[in-house]
Design a protein around this motif. Structure first.
Motif, short mmCIF file in Angstrom:
data_model
loop_
_atom_site.label_atom_id
_atom_site.label_comp_id
_atom_site.label_asym_id
_atom_site.label_seq_id
_atom_site.Cartn_x
_atom_site.Cartn_y
_atom_site.Cartn_z
N GLU A 201 1.03 -1.31 0.03
CA GLU A 201 0.25 0.11 -0.05
C GLU A 201 1.13 1.12 -0.04
O GLU A 201 0.58 2.15 -0.94
N ARG B 104 0.32 4.83 -2.84
CA ARG B 104 -0.10 6.09 -1.64
C ARG B 104 1.35 7.02 -1.89
O ARG B 104 1.25 8.59 -2.36
N VAL C 228 -3.77 -6.00 -2.89
CA VAL C 228 -3.16 -4.67 -1.68
C VAL C 228 -2.48 -5.15 -0.98
O VAL C 228 -3.56 -6.16 -0.01
N PRO D 270 -2.47 -4.59 2.79
CA PRO D 270 -2.33 -3.15 3.64
C PRO D 270 -1.37 -2.90 4.83
O PRO D 270 -0.27 -3.70 5.12
N SER E 45 -8.93 -4.51 -2.59
CA SER E 45 -7.77 -3.82 -3.40
C SER E 45 -7.75 -3.16 -4.58
O SER E 45 -7.38 -1.77 -4.71
#
Length: 280
Positions: free
Chosen positions: A172, A176, A205, A207, A269
């Motif tokens: 993740e 970002r 993904v 997390p 995801s």
């Protein structure tokens, strides 16, 4: 040196690369001698020292693309030397990088866990360029463009027919990170969503709040072929080298399978990535 970092030295174990550079050097020498130009004078005309000219002609040094263009002009080669730039560019990347791209092009199943960046197979050219330009010490712009081209060229796996089965697990945090700026970042997220929506692609993904994580040893890539063979590599196992031994393969397959089980399901995801886009 990183796995994708190009070099100007010829790898003596790369038979194809050695042959290409020897052929290029021989052509330069033949053209130079045909016009009656001494190596020193030719070097001055192209902006190279005499010693470097001899190394290129002797197949000991990989010529830069601008050298081939200038040599073509000075020696009146009519485009022959400039036309060699494509093969020369391939030689500049380690043999194992070219072998990886070749194996990916033949695999019927590809599984990738990437921990620090967006997987190279999913990167947009702009994102790839931003990631490569962030390296320290910095690469020359010529090196950057070649590395971007090599990375993007591997993405031809998405155009194959029949299509291979591909699975990706991405962290993740890198998703970002607005690498390259907001617009480059948005386009990268859109690209991940686009590819994650393909029928032959499973995208998950991992997390950041996951309390148990089996991917802390780094990147993993698994390749399976239609004849039953398989090859795998992990940054944190077997000294990072590619393995095909069944026992070693089982270890990496188990690790990758566990990582997939710990990550968010595919639909969650993709929903998380859409949420990231909405936050920009």
């Amino acid at each position: 040196m990183s796995v994708e970092e190009p070099s100007w030295e010829v790898d003596p174990d790369d038979d194809w690369g050695v042959a290409v550079i020897a052929t290029v050097g021989r052509q330069v020498k033949l053209r130079r001698e045909a016009v009656g130009m001494r190596a020193a004078d030719f070097g001055m005309a192209v902006g190279y020292g005499e010693d470097l000219v001899y190394k290129i002609e002797g197949g000991k040094r990989i010529p830069r693309p601008e050298f081939l263009d200038k040599a073509d002009e000075v020696l009146g080669a009519g485009g022959l030397l400039s036309a060699m730039k494509e093969d020369v560019a391939k030689v500049r990347y380690p043999k194992k990088v070219r072998d990886l791209a070749k194996m990916e092009a033949q695999a019927v199943e590809i599984g990738v866990y990437e921990c620090n960046i967006v997987a190279g197979l999913l990167q947009t050219p702009e994102h790839a360029r931003a990631a490569i330009e962030a390296a320290q010490p910095p690469y020359s712009q010529d090196d950057v463009e070649r590395m971007v081209a090599a990375r993007v060229a591997r993405q031809s796996v998405f155009e194959r027919d029949p299509a291979p089965a591909l699975s990706f697990v991405l962290e993740e945090a890198p998703l970002r990170r607005p690498l390259g700026g907001t617009m480059v970042w948005r386009r990268q997220l859109e690209r991940v969503l686009e590819l994650g929506g393909l029928r032959n692609v499973t995208l998950q993904v991992m997390p950041t709040h996951c309390e148990v994580h089996s991917g802390l040893d780094g990147r993993i890539e698994l390749l399976k072929f239609d004849d039953g063979r398989a090859v795998a590599r992990s940054d944190g196992a077997f000294n990072g080298r590619a393995v095909s031994d069944l026992k070693q393969l089982r270890i990496l397959e188990l690790r990758y399978g566990t990582i997939r089980a710990q990550a968010l399901p595919p639909q969650e995801s993709l929903a998380l990535i859409e949420q990231m886009l909405g936050e920009t």
